[in-house]
Design a protein around this motif. Structure first.
Motif, PDB file in Angstrom:
ATOM      1  N   PRO A   1       0.857  -1.114  -0.042  1.00  0.00           N
ATOM      2  CA  PRO A   1      -0.158   0.012   0.167  1.00  0.00           C
ATOM      3  C   PRO A   1       0.840   1.122  -0.085  1.00  0.00           C
ATOM      4  O   PRO A   1       2.093   1.277   0.534  1.00  0.00           O
ATOM      5  CB  PRO A   1      -0.872  -0.272   1.386  1.00  0.00           C
ATOM      6  CG  PRO A   1      -0.789  -1.471   1.862  1.00  0.00           C
ATOM      7  CD  PRO A   1       0.571  -1.950   1.318  1.00  0.00           C
ATOM      8  N   PRO A   2       0.339   2.207  -0.641  1.00  0.00           N
ATOM      9  CA  PRO A   2       1.227   3.581  -0.539  1.00  0.00           C
ATOM     10  C   PRO A   2       1.716   4.032   0.777  1.00  0.00           C
ATOM     11  O   PRO A   2       2.861   4.559   0.815  1.00  0.00           O
ATOM     12  CB  PRO A   2       0.234   4.636  -1.400  1.00  0.00           C
ATOM     13  CG  PRO A   2      -0.587   3.872  -2.046  1.00  0.00           C
ATOM     14  CD  PRO A   2      -0.776   2.306  -1.310  1.00  0.00           C
ATOM     15  N   GLU A   3       0.817   4.080   1.626  1.00  0.00           N
ATOM     16  CA  GLU A   3       1.310   4.445   3.171  1.00  0.00           C
ATOM     17  C   GLU A   3       2.376   3.636   3.782  1.00  0.00           C
ATOM     18  O   GLU A   3       3.281   4.070   4.084  1.00  0.00           O
ATOM     19  CB  GLU A   3      -0.056   4.377   4.174  1.00  0.00           C
ATOM     20  CG  GLU A   3      -1.142   5.134   3.569  1.00  0.00           C
ATOM     21  CD  GLU A   3      -2.044   4.897   2.378  1.00  0.00           C
ATOM     22  OE1 GLU A   3      -2.628   5.325   1.842  1.00  0.00           O
ATOM     23  OE2 GLU A   3      -1.931   3.411   2.138  1.00  0.00           O
ATOM     24  N   LYS A   4       2.434   2.222   3.314  1.00  0.00           N
ATOM     25  CA  LYS A   4       3.544   1.624   3.947  1.00  0.00           C
ATOM     26  C   LYS A   4       4.810   1.931   3.139  1.00  0.00           C
ATOM     27  O   LYS A   4       5.994   2.114   3.803  1.00  0.00           O
ATOM     28  CB  LYS A   4       3.373  -0.143   3.575  1.00  0.00           C
ATOM     29  CG  LYS A   4       4.407  -0.913   4.098  1.00  0.00           C
ATOM     30  CD  LYS A   4       4.151  -2.308   4.019  1.00  0.00           C
ATOM     31  CE  LYS A   4       5.163  -3.288   4.323  1.00  0.00           C
ATOM     32  NZ  LYS A   4       5.158  -4.697   4.352  1.00  0.00           N
ATOM     33  N   PHE A   5       4.750   2.210   1.876  1.00  0.00           N
ATOM     34  CA  PHE A   5       6.040   2.270   1.135  1.00  0.00           C
ATOM     35  C   PHE A   5       6.494   3.705   1.664  1.00  0.00           C
ATOM     36  O   PHE A   5       7.707   3.838   1.809  1.00  0.00           O
ATOM     37  CB  PHE A   5       5.638   2.542  -0.455  1.00  0.00           C
ATOM     38  CG  PHE A   5       6.824   2.548  -1.277  1.00  0.00           C
ATOM     39  CD1 PHE A   5       7.382   1.461  -1.544  1.00  0.00           C
ATOM     40  CD2 PHE A   5       7.135   3.918  -1.710  1.00  0.00           C
ATOM     41  CE1 PHE A   5       8.729   1.747  -2.498  1.00  0.00           C
ATOM     42  CE2 PHE A   5       8.454   3.880  -2.574  1.00  0.00           C
ATOM     43  CZ  PHE A   5       9.124   2.899  -2.843  1.00  0.00           C
TER      44      PHE A   5
END
Length: 279
Positions: free
Chosen positions: A68-72
């Motif tokens: 997910p973008p937030e994790k990246f």
């Protein structure tokens, strides 16, 4: 900054305030290596370790899928990679995994990103400096963002079998592509996506491990039957070496997309058509 930079260029730029160096070495469990330990033992000065296996969607049963973008963004911040950074990625992997990290960074909004030609092997062979240990990183802001225009899903790939709108290029070895060699994953068919072409990723490199460029690189795509003036999607076993073909296409001006699930998904899905034999 060019998408492909030389060891000489990097050596001259080391220490620049906006430059970040990334070790994105990733190998298979069967290779019996520990890239994180290898990184701690020796890496290009100032480099951080980008763990492709961990910086993925760990809730997905498929391997190394985009996170997910937030994790990246969170992982990049903790590595000191932020907005405005110039990022140079290298690897010491037979799968040329710097290309996968390069693609991921671009998907998630970093645009000044390059791959080190020849990787860590060339850097070491030239006697350039290395350091050991785990450097401390100052957190930097990395904006949460994702552009999925260069990502293809299973449904999109199924539709493409019918439409043929995009060329599909497979980075796996010839025997894996044709189905002569069984797939190493359990309950996964052998063969390839119908209509796809085959270009084993290793063919994009010179004997010394550097990238082929210009006409030599273009010739490899042409021999595989690819028209670089038309839309292209790359695929492989698990989305790793597909990024090598995608990066090669980028060097030639083609902004290809990547089928992230690749054969791990397609080959194990009972609803997908499979082809065997040569393209």
């Amino acid at each position: 900054m060019d998408a492909l930079v030389t060891t000489e260029w990097l050596a001259n730029e080391l220490g620049a305030n906006d430059l970040r160096v990334v070790d994105a070495t990733y190998v298979l469990a069967s290779d019996g290596r520990d890239p994180a330990a290898e990184y701690e033992a020796a890496h290009i000065p100032g480099a951080v370790f980008f763990d492709i296996g961990e910086i993925s969607d760990l809730t997905n049963p498929l391997p190394t899928m985009l996170p997910p973008p937030e994790k990246f963004a969170s992982r990049m911040q903790s590595l000191g990679l932020g907005d405005g950074s110039r990022i140079v990625i290298y690897d010491n992997s037979p799968y040329r995994t710097a290309a996968r990290a390069w693609w991921m960074l671009r998907i998630f909004g970093a645009h000044d990103v390059a791959v080190l030609d020849g990787g860590f092997a060339k850097w070491q062979a030239e006697g350039r400096p290395v350091e050991s240990g785990k450097p401390q990183h100052r957190h930097r802001h990395f904006t949460v963002w994702a552009d999925d225009s260069q990502v293809r899903t299973l449904d999109q790939m199924k539709a493409n079998v019918d439409s043929g709108a995009e060329q599909v290029l497979d980075a796996r070895s010839g025997p894996r592509f044709t189905g002569e060699e069984p797939d190493p994953r359990p309950a996964t068919h052998a063969g390839h996506i119908p209509g796809s072409k085959n270009l084993p990723y290793k063919q994009l490199f010179n004997d010394d491990g550097t990238w082929k460029t210009g006409d030599a690189l273009k010739a490899e795509f042409e021999k595989a039957g690819v028209d670089l003036s038309k839309p292209l999607v790359t695929t492989c076993g698990s989305g790793i070496t597909a990024a090598v073909l995608l990066f090669g296409a980028h060097l030639l001006g083609n902004e290809a997309a990547l089928y992230d699930g690749s054969w791990s998904e397609w080959g194990a899905d009972m609803s997908t058509p499979k082809a065997t034999g040569s393209a």
